[in-house]
Write a protein that holds these residues in place. Structure first.
Motif, mmCIF file in Angstrom:
data_model
loop_
_atom_site.group_PDB
_atom_site.id
_atom_site.type_symbol
_atom_site.label_atom_id
_atom_site.label_comp_id
_atom_site.label_asym_id
_atom_site.label_seq_id
_atom_site.Cartn_x
_atom_site.Cartn_y
_atom_site.Cartn_z
ATOM 1 N N GLY A 174 0.802 -1.201 0.000
ATOM 2 C CA GLY A 174 0.000 0.000 0.000
ATOM 3 C C GLY A 174 0.844 1.265 0.000
ATOM 4 N N ILE A 175 2.124 1.137 -0.349
ATOM 5 C CA ILE A 175 3.013 2.299 -0.424
ATOM 6 C C ILE A 175 3.266 2.577 -1.895
ATOM 7 C CG2 ILE A 175 5.308 3.183 0.114
ATOM 8 C CD1 ILE A 175 5.360 1.368 2.529
ATOM 9 N N ASN A 176 2.940 3.793 -2.335
ATOM 10 C CA ASN A 176 3.188 4.118 -3.733
ATOM 11 C C ASN A 176 4.626 4.605 -3.911
ATOM 12 O OD1 ASN A 176 3.247 6.827 -2.965
ATOM 13 N ND2 ASN A 176 1.117 7.176 -3.523
ATOM 14 N N GLY A 177 4.988 4.931 -5.133
ATOM 15 C CA GLY A 177 6.370 5.304 -5.442
ATOM 16 C C GLY A 177 6.855 6.538 -4.698
ATOM 17 N N TYR A 178 6.022 7.571 -4.622
ATOM 18 C CA TYR A 178 6.434 8.798 -3.955
ATOM 19 C C TYR A 178 6.653 8.574 -2.458
ATOM 20 C CZ TYR A 178 5.054 11.093 -8.260
ATOM 21 O OH TYR A 178 4.954 11.474 -9.570
ATOM 22 N N GLU A 179 5.798 7.779 -1.844
ATOM 23 C CA GLU A 179 5.961 7.479 -0.420
ATOM 24 C C GLU A 179 7.238 6.687 -0.174
ATOM 25 O OE1 GLU A 179 2.347 5.487 0.542
ATOM 26 O OE2 GLU A 179 1.206 7.346 0.753
ATOM 27 N N PHE A 180 7.571 5.760 -1.083
ATOM 28 C CA PHE A 180 8.792 4.977 -0.925
ATOM 29 C C PHE A 180 10.028 5.861 -1.031
ATOM 30 C CE2 PHE A 180 12.185 2.209 -2.518
ATOM 31 C CZ PHE A 180 12.194 1.269 -1.504
ATOM 32 N N ILE A 181 10.022 6.772 -1.992
ATOM 33 C CA ILE A 181 11.160 7.701 -2.138
ATOM 34 C C ILE A 181 11.286 8.581 -0.907
ATOM 35 C CG2 ILE A 181 12.012 9.692 -3.460
ATOM 36 C CD1 ILE A 181 10.834 8.336 -5.960
ATOM 37 N N LEU A 182 10.170 9.054 -0.379
ATOM 38 C CA LEU A 182 10.196 9.877 0.837
ATOM 39 C C LEU A 182 10.743 9.081 2.016
ATOM 40 C CD1 LEU A 182 9.431 12.592 2.149
ATOM 41 C CD2 LEU A 182 7.201 11.586 2.644
ATOM 42 N N LEU A 183 10.339 7.822 2.162
ATOM 43 C CA LEU A 183 10.868 6.984 3.241
ATOM 44 C C LEU A 183 12.370 6.741 3.079
ATOM 45 C CD1 LEU A 183 8.039 4.328 3.649
ATOM 46 C CD2 LEU A 183 8.665 6.110 5.272
ATOM 47 N N ALA A 184 12.828 6.558 1.836
ATOM 48 C CA ALA A 184 14.260 6.355 1.590
ATOM 49 C C ALA A 184 15.052 7.601 1.966
ATOM 50 C CB ALA A 184 14.498 5.989 0.133
ATOM 51 N N ILE A 185 14.555 8.779 1.637
ATOM 52 C CA ILE A 185 15.244 10.033 1.985
ATOM 53 C C ILE A 185 15.296 10.205 3.496
ATOM 54 C CG2 ILE A 185 15.078 12.550 1.845
ATOM 55 C CD1 ILE A 185 13.979 12.162 -1.007
ATOM 56 N N ILE A 186 14.178 9.908 4.170
ATOM 57 C CA ILE A 186 14.158 10.010 5.638
ATOM 58 C C ILE A 186 15.150 9.018 6.243
ATOM 59 C CG2 ILE A 186 12.737 9.615 7.680
ATOM 60 C CD1 ILE A 186 10.373 10.758 6.086
ATOM 61 N N ALA A 187 15.246 7.811 5.701
ATOM 62 C CA ALA A 187 16.197 6.818 6.218
ATOM 63 C C ALA A 187 17.629 7.294 6.031
ATOM 64 C CB ALA A 187 15.989 5.483 5.516
ATOM 65 N N VAL A 188 17.932 7.895 4.886
ATOM 66 C CA VAL A 188 19.290 8.405 4.648
ATOM 67 C C VAL A 188 19.614 9.502 5.641
ATOM 68 C CG1 VAL A 188 20.720 9.705 2.999
ATOM 69 C CG2 VAL A 188 19.391 7.742 2.229
ATOM 70 N N VAL A 189 18.671 10.382 5.918
ATOM 71 C CA VAL A 189 18.914 11.499 6.841
ATOM 72 C C VAL A 189 19.070 10.973 8.264
ATOM 73 C CG1 VAL A 189 17.866 13.562 7.849
ATOM 74 C CG2 VAL A 189 17.757 13.205 5.388
ATOM 75 N N ILE A 190 18.217 10.070 8.690
ATOM 76 C CA ILE A 190 18.258 9.595 10.080
ATOM 77 C C ILE A 190 19.452 8.662 10.309
ATOM 78 C CG2 ILE A 190 17.064 8.154 11.777
ATOM 79 C CD1 ILE A 190 14.458 9.278 10.743
ATOM 80 N N LEU A 191 19.675 7.698 9.433
ATOM 81 C CA LEU A 191 20.728 6.715 9.651
ATOM 82 C C LEU A 191 22.101 7.233 9.248
ATOM 83 C CD1 LEU A 191 18.911 3.519 8.348
ATOM 84 C CD2 LEU A 191 19.200 4.252 10.717
ATOM 85 N N GLY A 192 22.138 8.069 8.266
ATOM 86 C CA GLY A 192 23.431 8.574 7.801
ATOM 87 C C GLY A 192 24.047 7.604 6.816
ATOM 88 N N PRO A 193 24.980 8.092 6.028
ATOM 89 C CA PRO A 193 25.590 7.250 4.998
ATOM 90 C C PRO A 193 26.482 6.133 5.560
ATOM 91 C CG PRO A 193 26.544 9.458 4.973
ATOM 92 C CD PRO A 193 25.429 9.468 5.970
ATOM 93 N N GLU A 194 26.923 6.253 6.824
ATOM 94 C CA GLU A 194 27.805 5.220 7.371
ATOM 95 C C GLU A 194 27.028 3.941 7.721
ATOM 96 O OE1 GLU A 194 27.512 8.166 9.690
ATOM 97 O OE2 GLU A 194 28.528 9.203 8.074
ATOM 98 N N ARG A 195 25.877 4.101 8.349
ATOM 99 C CA ARG A 195 25.127 2.943 8.829
ATOM 100 C C ARG A 195 24.095 2.435 7.820
ATOM 101 N NH1 ARG A 195 22.946 4.832 14.500
ATOM 102 N NH2 ARG A 195 22.564 6.682 13.263
ATOM 103 N N LEU A 196 23.785 3.192 6.800
ATOM 104 C CA LEU A 196 22.743 2.802 5.848
ATOM 105 C C LEU A 196 23.038 1.477 5.134
ATOM 106 C CD1 LEU A 196 20.027 3.637 4.737
ATOM 107 C CD2 LEU A 196 21.205 4.880 2.930
#
Length: 150
Positions: free
Chosen positions: A3-25
């Protein structure tokens, strides 16, 4: 599926990159991939185990018919009433209601077809009627009453 469309998935990926950082991602992405593989392996194992225990009949089950979202009380009542009607028709006619009528023979000479017609007419006359005729009450006679019916 989820039930997640493309825009929601991209938004979740951006939030994950910001929260986790490039080291832990990359570490978390590999853990997620392992989790998905493990869940798929468990699901296929459960499916195979069910198929082994139940047998080949499991493939013949119409799962869409058993889906509770397909529940429609009007359809169920209609099917039940039609089944009762079909059973009553079988009892009255003496043959299944879905059976086709016997074929009508091709045109025959009048002398040849007169004997079977007479035999059918005498057989129909010897059978009791399918419906009991209505009997009228005598003048002043009370109607029958069943005390247990109320």
């Amino acid at each position: 599926m989820v039930g997640i469309n493309g825009y929601e998935f991209i938004l979740l990926a951006i939030i994950a990159v910001v929260i986790l950082g490039p080291e832990r991602l990359p570490e978390y992405a590999s853990q997620l991939a392992r989790l998905v593989r493990e869940v798929r392996r468990m699901a296929s194992g459960a499916r195979e185990q069910l198929r082994e225990e139940v047998g080949p009949e499991i493939d013949e089950v119409d799962w869409r018919k058993l889906d509770p979202r397909q529940y429609d009380p009007r359809r169920i009542i209609k099917e039940a009433l039609l089944d009762d009607f079909d059973d009553a028709a079988k009892a009255v006619s003496g043959r299944p209601s879905a059976a086709p009528a016997p074929p009508v023979p091709a045109a025959q000479p009048a002398a040849a077809s007169a004997a079977p017609v007479a035999a059918a007419a005498s057989a129909a006359a010897s059978r009791p009627p399918a419906v009991k005729p209505l009997e009228r009450l005598a003048e002043g006679q009370p109607a029958p009453f069943d005390i247990e019916a109320t």
